[in-house]
Design an enzyme around this catalytic site. Structure first.
Site, mmCIF file in Angstrom:
data_model
loop_
_atom_site.group_PDB
_atom_site.id
_atom_site.type_symbol
_atom_site.label_atom_id
_atom_site.label_comp_id
_atom_site.label_asym_id
_atom_site.label_seq_id
_atom_site.Cartn_x
_atom_site.Cartn_y
_atom_site.Cartn_z
ATOM 1 C CB ILE A 76 -1.039 0.144 1.177
ATOM 2 C CG1 ILE A 76 -0.297 -0.354 2.536
ATOM 3 C CG2 ILE A 76 -1.922 -0.748 0.784
ATOM 4 C CD1 ILE A 76 -1.361 -0.238 3.699
ATOM 5 N N GLY A 77 2.146 1.284 0.212
ATOM 6 C CA GLY A 77 3.024 2.373 0.386
ATOM 7 C C GLY A 77 4.453 2.198 0.309
ATOM 8 N N GLY A 81 12.389 4.666 3.984
ATOM 9 C CA GLY A 81 12.951 3.575 4.702
ATOM 10 C C GLY A 81 12.642 2.112 4.438
ATOM 11 N N GLY A 82 11.373 2.096 3.940
ATOM 12 C CA GLY A 82 10.859 0.815 3.761
ATOM 13 C C GLY A 82 9.513 0.709 2.933
ATOM 14 C CB ILE A 83 8.147 -2.126 1.602
ATOM 15 C CG1 ILE A 83 6.869 -2.105 0.517
ATOM 16 C CG2 ILE A 83 8.080 -3.244 2.262
ATOM 17 C CD1 ILE A 83 7.475 -2.840 -0.534
ATOM 18 C CE LYS A 99 7.300 3.093 8.078
ATOM 19 N NZ LYS A 99 7.029 4.283 8.299
ATOM 20 C CG ASP A 192 9.435 12.583 9.457
ATOM 21 O OD1 ASP A 192 9.693 13.659 8.777
ATOM 22 O OD2 ASP A 192 9.664 11.465 8.964
HETATM 23 P P1 ATP Z 1 8.908 8.849 4.530
HETATM 24 O O1 ATP Z 1 9.729 7.424 4.476
HETATM 25 O O2 ATP Z 1 9.930 9.882 3.823
HETATM 26 O O3 ATP Z 1 8.865 9.216 5.975
HETATM 27 P P2 ATP Z 1 6.285 8.172 3.982
HETATM 28 O O4 ATP Z 1 5.704 8.519 5.291
HETATM 29 O O5 ATP Z 1 5.558 8.068 2.862
HETATM 30 O O6 ATP Z 1 7.601 8.805 4.008
HETATM 31 P P3 ATP Z 1 6.048 5.468 4.967
HETATM 32 O O7 ATP Z 1 5.660 5.819 6.334
HETATM 33 O O8 ATP Z 1 7.052 4.060 4.715
HETATM 34 O O9 ATP Z 1 6.631 6.515 4.179
HETATM 35 O O10 ATP Z 1 4.680 5.163 4.407
HETATM 36 C C1 ATP Z 1 4.560 4.836 2.845
HETATM 37 C C2 ATP Z 1 2.786 5.224 2.535
HETATM 38 O O11 ATP Z 1 2.356 3.926 3.205
HETATM 39 C C3 ATP Z 1 2.164 6.345 3.230
HETATM 40 O O12 ATP Z 1 2.499 7.482 2.511
HETATM 41 C C4 ATP Z 1 0.754 5.771 3.387
HETATM 42 O O13 ATP Z 1 0.120 6.133 2.184
HETATM 43 C C5 ATP Z 1 0.964 4.226 3.729
HETATM 44 N N1 ATP Z 1 0.764 3.812 4.935
HETATM 45 C C6 ATP Z 1 1.621 4.199 5.948
HETATM 46 N N2 ATP Z 1 0.991 3.296 7.114
HETATM 47 C C7 ATP Z 1 -0.088 3.135 6.752
HETATM 48 C C8 ATP Z 1 -1.355 2.518 7.652
HETATM 49 N N3 ATP Z 1 -1.124 2.284 8.828
HETATM 50 N N4 ATP Z 1 -2.537 2.403 7.029
HETATM 51 C C9 ATP Z 1 -2.517 2.628 5.585
HETATM 52 N N5 ATP Z 1 -1.526 3.203 4.836
HETATM 53 C C10 ATP Z 1 -0.503 3.370 5.517
HETATM 54 MG MG MG Z 2 5.333 7.763 7.164
#
Ligand code: ATP
Ligand code: MG
Length: 357
Positions: A76-77, A81-83, A99, A192
């Site tokens: 989903i995203g 740092g990760g997936i 995550k 953040d």
């Molecule tokens: P960065 O790594 O720069 O902090 P980010 O916040 O987009 O960027 P992630 O925290 O890994 O990176 O999240 C990636 C994406 O995954 C988010 O933008 C969001 O769309 C989705 N996501 C993260 N956590 C959840 C969750 N608990 N429920 C639904 N979607 C989520």
């Molecule tokens: Mg994030």
């Protein structure tokens, strides 16, 4: 080994008819469910049947989850740092976000990391994303989070471009409640706060995520160097590095996020059309230029005043979460009883995952 290849080690007294059926619910990690009964090596618990708006079967305090209990549904995203994946708990059928952050840290940091991530698990606030459990395995941190089916505010902004004041006030109030909880109950600075760390769902809820995680990663960055956050929402005092930064650093980030939501673009504009030449140019603007403000010909005086209360370069001049919660911008829309459910859903109908699960 397949499900049901082995019998449960724990002997419990069940009606004879149940003893046959129960093994089919057994997972490799040793958690199984039969009707209202959830069993693993730590004991037996009665759980209620799942109905759509019932409280989740699994609670953050359970501390009994294992990665083997989840089926991966889809990605989903992706962040720096990760997936992040949508996963489903095999026995309760509850959805979660998993995550995974790849990070090879030294053995000595593992315990510290686990300890600090426990802060996440202790949070009990409707405007903070629940962290159910975290693991460190094979050089990766895995965190099981509450699944937010509307995605992030960053995704949402891509669809709607900008958010009208009344909706923004209702959303901002929820973020402020979450931030109040982090500051006054958990005594932590988020560090953040940005659109991708604010998540929404089909109930019209807005929640803060990734608190603590960034703190942990920042603290261990000497060992990890895999985590690179964005500087866009960082406060001037944090970028300047001269003085220690505190809770009001998050208020600066909040001000920028809210102003971006209202204007439909990031408040600092790059010097040329191609964008910023490098990150130092942006950092220089944040530290050395006047703080951005809301154009008074496009927004209410209350909104402009709210933004100005957040975007003060000197942290001492910024208001606290408490003060902002009673600010006229938040108060004036409270009586209108803004319903975010249809608003999120409308925007979601143009391709969001809202209400898919
Ligand atoms: P960065 O790594 O720069 O902090 P980010 O916040 O987009 O960027 P992630 O925290 O890994 O990176 O999240 C990636 C994406 O995954 C988010 O933008 C969001 O769309 C989705 N996501 C993260 N956590 C959840 C969750 N608990 N429920 C639904 N979607 C989520
Ligand atoms: Mg994030």
């Amino acid at each position: 080994m397949k499900k049901g290849d082995f019998a449960p080690k724990l002997k419990i007294n069940l009606p004879a008819s149940d003893e046959h059926s129960i093994s089919k619910f057994l997972s490799e990690s040793g958690t199984f469910r039969d009707g209202d009964l959830l069993v693993n090596r730590d004991g037996v618990r009665i759980v209620s049947q799942s109905v759509s708006e019932a409280p989740p079967l699994i609670q953050p305090s359970d501390n009994q989850l294992s990665l083997a209990d989840f089926d991966a549904i889809k990605v989903i995203g992706k962040g720096n740092g990760g997936i992040v994946r949508l996963v489903q708990h095999k026995w309760t059928e509850q959805f979660f976000a998993l995550k995974v952050i790849q990070m090879n840290i030294e053995e000595s940091f593992r315990k510290q990391l686990a300890q600090e991530l426990k802060i996440n698990q202790s949070s009990q606030c409707p405007n903070v994303v629940v962290c159910y459990q975290s693991f460190y395995e094979n050089g990766a941190i895995s965190i099981i989070l509450e699944y937010m089916d509307g995605g992030s505010l960053a995704d949402f902004l891509n669809k709607v471009n900008s958010i009208p004041e009344p909706y923004l006030a209702a959303m901002c109030k929820q973020v402020l409640k979450g931030l109040w909880y982090l500051h006054h109950k958990l005594h932590i600075i988020h560090r953040d706060l940005k659109p991708s760390n604010l998540l929404i769902n089909h109930r019209g809820e807005v929640k803060i995520t990734d608190f603590g995680v960034s703190a942990v990663l920042a603290n261990t960055s000497g060992q990890a160097n895999t985590y690179v956050g964005t500087y866009n929402y960082m406060s001037p005092e944090r970028i300047g590095g001269g003085s220690p930064y505190g809770y009001r650093s998050d208020i600066w980030s909040l001000g920028l996020v809210i102003l971006e939501c209202a204007m439909g673009s990031f408040p600092y504009s790059p010097p040329n059309q191609e964008g910023w030449d490098n990150v130092y140019e942006l950092m220089d603007s944040i530290v050395n230029h006047p703080a951005p403000s809301a154009p008074s010909d496009q927004f209410s005086p209350e909104f402009c005043s709210f933004i100005s209360a957040c975007l003060q370069k000197d942290p001492k001049d910024r208001l606290s979460t408490n003060e902002l919660l009673t600010h006229p911008f938040i108060k004036m829309y409270e009586d209108m009883d803004i319903d975010l459910v249809p608003y999120f859903q409308q925007a979601g109908s143009s391709g969001s995952s809202l209400a898919t699960y």
